[in-house]
Enzyme design. Structure first.
Site, PDB file in Angstrom:
ATOM      1  N   ARG A 236       0.849  -1.203   0.000  1.00 49.13           N
ATOM      2  CA  ARG A 236       0.000   0.000   0.000  1.00 49.13           C
ATOM      3  C   ARG A 236       0.883   1.251   0.000  1.00 49.13           C
ATOM      4  O   ARG A 236       2.095   1.178   0.184  1.00 49.13           O
ATOM      5  CB  ARG A 236      -0.873   0.028   1.264  1.00 49.13           C
ATOM      6  CG  ARG A 236      -1.869  -1.103   1.347  1.00 49.13           C
ATOM      7  CD  ARG A 236      -2.717  -1.020   2.619  1.00 49.13           C
ATOM      8  NE  ARG A 236      -2.006  -1.434   3.806  1.00 49.13           N
ATOM      9  CZ  ARG A 236      -1.847  -0.697   4.904  1.00 49.13           C
ATOM     10  NH1 ARG A 236      -2.352   0.516   4.954  1.00 49.13           N
ATOM     11  NH2 ARG A 236      -1.179  -1.152   5.947  1.00 49.13           N
TER      12      ARG A 236
ATOM     13  N   ASN B 265      11.219   0.561   3.085  1.00 49.46           N
ATOM     14  CA  ASN B 265      10.077   1.478   3.137  1.00 49.46           C
ATOM     15  C   ASN B 265       9.115   1.155   4.272  1.00 49.46           C
ATOM     16  O   ASN B 265       8.506   2.061   4.829  1.00 49.46           O
ATOM     17  CB  ASN B 265       9.340   1.439   1.798  1.00 49.46           C
ATOM     18  CG  ASN B 265       7.973   2.105   1.896  1.00 49.46           C
ATOM     19  OD1 ASN B 265       7.867   3.329   1.937  1.00 49.46           O
ATOM     20  ND2 ASN B 265       6.915   1.293   1.972  1.00 49.46           N
TER      21      ASN B 265
ATOM     22  N   TYR C 295       8.436   7.505  16.992  1.00 45.41           N
ATOM     23  CA  TYR C 295       8.479   7.592  15.529  1.00 45.41           C
ATOM     24  C   TYR C 295       9.638   8.499  15.081  1.00 45.41           C
ATOM     25  O   TYR C 295      10.410   8.147  14.183  1.00 45.41           O
ATOM     26  CB  TYR C 295       7.139   8.135  15.014  1.00 45.41           C
ATOM     27  CG  TYR C 295       7.006   8.150  13.505  1.00 45.41           C
ATOM     28  CD1 TYR C 295       6.670   6.999  12.799  1.00 45.41           C
ATOM     29  CD2 TYR C 295       7.214   9.323  12.783  1.00 45.41           C
ATOM     30  CE1 TYR C 295       6.543   7.006  11.421  1.00 45.41           C
ATOM     31  CE2 TYR C 295       7.093   9.351  11.397  1.00 45.41           C
ATOM     32  CZ  TYR C 295       6.753   8.190  10.719  1.00 45.41           C
ATOM     33  OH  TYR C 295       6.633   8.205   9.342  1.00 45.41           O
TER      34      TYR C 295
HETATM   35  P1  NAP Z   1       0.968   2.804   5.010  1.00 47.21           P
HETATM   36  O1  NAP Z   1       0.089   3.349   3.971  1.00 47.21           O
HETATM   37  O2  NAP Z   1       0.471   2.619   6.400  1.00 47.21           O
HETATM   38  O3  NAP Z   1       1.586   1.418   4.476  1.00 47.21           O
HETATM   39  C1  NAP Z   1       2.480   0.717   5.294  1.00 47.21           C
HETATM   40  C2  NAP Z   1       3.085  -0.421   4.531  1.00 47.21           C
HETATM   41  O4  NAP Z   1       4.049  -1.071   5.386  1.00 47.21           O
HETATM   42  C3  NAP Z   1       2.088  -1.485   4.154  1.00 47.21           C
HETATM   43  O5  NAP Z   1       2.510  -2.077   2.939  1.00 47.21           O
HETATM   44  C4  NAP Z   1       2.189  -2.480   5.303  1.00 47.21           C
HETATM   45  O6  NAP Z   1       1.793  -3.808   4.944  1.00 47.21           O
HETATM   46  C5  NAP Z   1       3.680  -2.427   5.560  1.00 47.21           C
HETATM   47  N1  NAP Z   1       4.065  -2.854   6.905  1.00 47.21           N
HETATM   48  C6  NAP Z   1       3.626  -2.389   8.092  1.00 47.21           C
HETATM   49  N2  NAP Z   1       4.232  -3.026   9.106  1.00 47.21           N
HETATM   50  C7  NAP Z   1       5.064  -3.932   8.534  1.00 47.21           C
HETATM   51  C8  NAP Z   1       5.936  -4.907   9.043  1.00 47.21           C
HETATM   52  N3  NAP Z   1       6.085  -5.111  10.363  1.00 47.21           N
HETATM   53  N4  NAP Z   1       6.628  -5.681   8.164  1.00 47.21           N
HETATM   54  C9  NAP Z   1       6.485  -5.510   6.833  1.00 47.21           C
HETATM   55  N5  NAP Z   1       5.676  -4.596   6.292  1.00 47.21           N
HETATM   56  C10 NAP Z   1       4.961  -3.818   7.136  1.00 47.21           C
HETATM   57  O7  NAP Z   1       2.282   3.725   5.196  1.00 47.21           O
HETATM   58  P2  NAP Z   1       2.928   4.808   4.203  1.00 47.21           P
HETATM   59  O8  NAP Z   1       2.336   6.131   4.531  1.00 47.21           O
HETATM   60  O9  NAP Z   1       2.906   4.325   2.816  1.00 47.21           O
HETATM   61  O10 NAP Z   1       4.418   4.837   4.767  1.00 47.21           O
HETATM   62  C11 NAP Z   1       5.452   4.078   4.184  1.00 47.21           C
HETATM   63  C12 NAP Z   1       6.768   4.544   4.805  1.00 47.21           C
HETATM   64  O11 NAP Z   1       6.953   5.920   4.558  1.00 47.21           O
HETATM   65  C13 NAP Z   1       6.824   4.366   6.319  1.00 47.21           C
HETATM   66  O12 NAP Z   1       8.126   4.003   6.705  1.00 47.21           O
HETATM   67  C14 NAP Z   1       6.493   5.754   6.827  1.00 47.21           C
HETATM   68  O13 NAP Z   1       7.031   5.978   8.110  1.00 47.21           O
HETATM   69  C15 NAP Z   1       7.169   6.611   5.778  1.00 47.21           C
HETATM   70  N6  NAP Z   1       6.639   7.966   5.654  1.00 47.21           N
HETATM   71  C16 NAP Z   1       5.309   8.194   5.436  1.00 47.21           C
HETATM   72  C17 NAP Z   1       4.872   9.507   5.303  1.00 47.21           C
HETATM   73  C18 NAP Z   1       3.429   9.843   5.027  1.00 47.21           C
HETATM   74  O14 NAP Z   1       3.091  11.043   5.113  1.00 47.21           O
HETATM   75  N7  NAP Z   1       2.579   8.896   4.670  1.00 47.21           N
HETATM   76  C19 NAP Z   1       5.779  10.567   5.411  1.00 47.21           C
HETATM   77  C20 NAP Z   1       7.105  10.278   5.641  1.00 47.21           C
HETATM   78  C21 NAP Z   1       7.527   8.979   5.755  1.00 47.21           C
HETATM   79  P3  NAP Z   1       0.226  -4.293   5.054  1.00 47.21           P
HETATM   80  O15 NAP Z   1      -0.498  -3.693   3.891  1.00 47.21           O
HETATM   81  O16 NAP Z   1       0.309  -5.774   4.986  1.00 47.21           O
HETATM   82  O17 NAP Z   1      -0.282  -3.784   6.363  1.00 47.21           O
END
Ligand code: NAP
Length: 261
Positions: A14, A89, A165
């Site tokens: 996702r 990621n 975090y």
């Molecule tokens: P998200 O939409 O919540 O998606 C999280 C993804 O990580 C999903 O594919 C989930 O798999 C997977 N995941 C969660 N826990 C896991 C684990 N223990 N082992 C393997 N996979 C795991 O998050 P996102 O917003 O795309 O964020 C992705 C990355 O970018 C993260 O590291 C986040 O901290 C970073 N980030 C996000 C933002 C933002 O604004 N969104 C900004 C800066 C950085 P499932 O689908 O199976 O649950």
């Protein structure tokens, strides 16, 4: 036909990881699509990857588990006995947001295991494999393996209700510096991408807050970031466009990091 380069993208089912997987598919990568729970989302990602010109496989693996990380690496090696790109990621938000004066160790341990310890040891395992690849293909037409870690503006921005975090993301900055310094002599470059506020499930819970910040111009490019914005940055690294840069930090944040007067 040249074999497809192989990339592991953790947390690719996702959000940002999916955006990265699709961007790599446009470069004809074979993408190892890691996820933790959501098989349906992982399969959707695989369909998108194939439609974009790549190929892939889904792998359920909890990035905080040593056994699962070993499975992830073994699956990637089973494709073509090589890993050309690792994208760290996968990450989670705190299960509950709590003030730094109140937050407990249970939440801290869970989050650090997934967001920092998992990527650190996955990078270690993949780096060892990449070194072997480089040594085995010495003198041949060398494809340089690379490592990219998705941290966050939280690497340097203090949010007092989610210290765990912020610490995990600051730690990823050092992960990048350490492995960049260690792997440069093998021709393996290591990069960090710091996304700003990106529209995904993670930020959906606080959508109103970020909508208001966009209206206020808290970051100069007044819109939500998209997973594709991060995907494009990873794709330009994957193309090998930065051969004399390692340990480099790319801000994909609409200019949030700028200080203005
Ligand atoms: P998200 O939409 O919540 O998606 C999280 C993804 O990580 C999903 O594919 C989930 O798999 C997977 N995941 C969660 N826990 C896991 C684990 N223990 N082992 C393997 N996979 C795991 O998050 P996102 O917003 O795309 O964020 C992705 C990355 O970018 C993260 O590291 C986040 O901290 C970073 N980030 C996000 C933002 C933002 O604004 N969104 C900004 C800066 C950085 P499932 O689908 O199976 O649950």
């Amino acid at each position: 036909m040249t074999p497809r380069p192989v990339a592991i993208v953790s947390g690719a089912s996702r959000g940002i990881g999916r955006g990265i997987a699709v961007a790599l598919a446009q470069l004809h990568y074979f993408v190892v699509i890691n996820y933790s729970d959501n098989l349906e989302a992982a399969n959707q990602c695989l369909s998108l990857v194939r439609a974009a010109g790549g190929d892939g496989v889904t792998v359920r693996a909890d990035i905080s588990s040593p056994v699962d990380r070993a499975l992830l690496v073994a699956t990637a090696l089973g494709i073509a006995n090589r890993i050309d790109l690792l994208v760290n990621n996968a990450g989670v938000a705190p299960s509950t947001r709590a003030d730094v004066l109140d937050a407990d160790e249970t939440s801290f341990d869970r989050l650090i295991d997934i967001n920092l310890k998992g990527p650190y040891f996955l990078t270690q395992a993949v780096a060892r494999q990449m070194i072997l690849q480089v040594q085995q293909q010495a003198g041949a037409d060398l494809r340089h393996p690379q490592i990219v870690t998705i941290s966050s503006i939280s690497a340097y921005t203090a949010s007092i209700n989610r210290g765990d975090y912020c610490i995990s993301k600051a730690g990823l900055g050092m992960l990048t510096a350490l492995f960049a310094a260690r792997l440069a002599k093998y021709g393996i470059n290591v990069y960090e991408i710091r996304p700003g506020i990106i529209a995904t499930d993670m930020t959906d819970a606080v959508k109103d807050k970020y909508d208001a910040m966009i209206d206020q111009g808290v970051w100069p490019i007044q819109r939500w970031g998209l997973p594709e914005d991060v995907g494009r940055a990873v794709a330009s690294i994957a193309r090998g466009d930065f051969p004399f840069s390692t340990g480099e930090v790319f801000n994909v944040d609409g200019g949030f990091h700028l200080r203005t007067l």
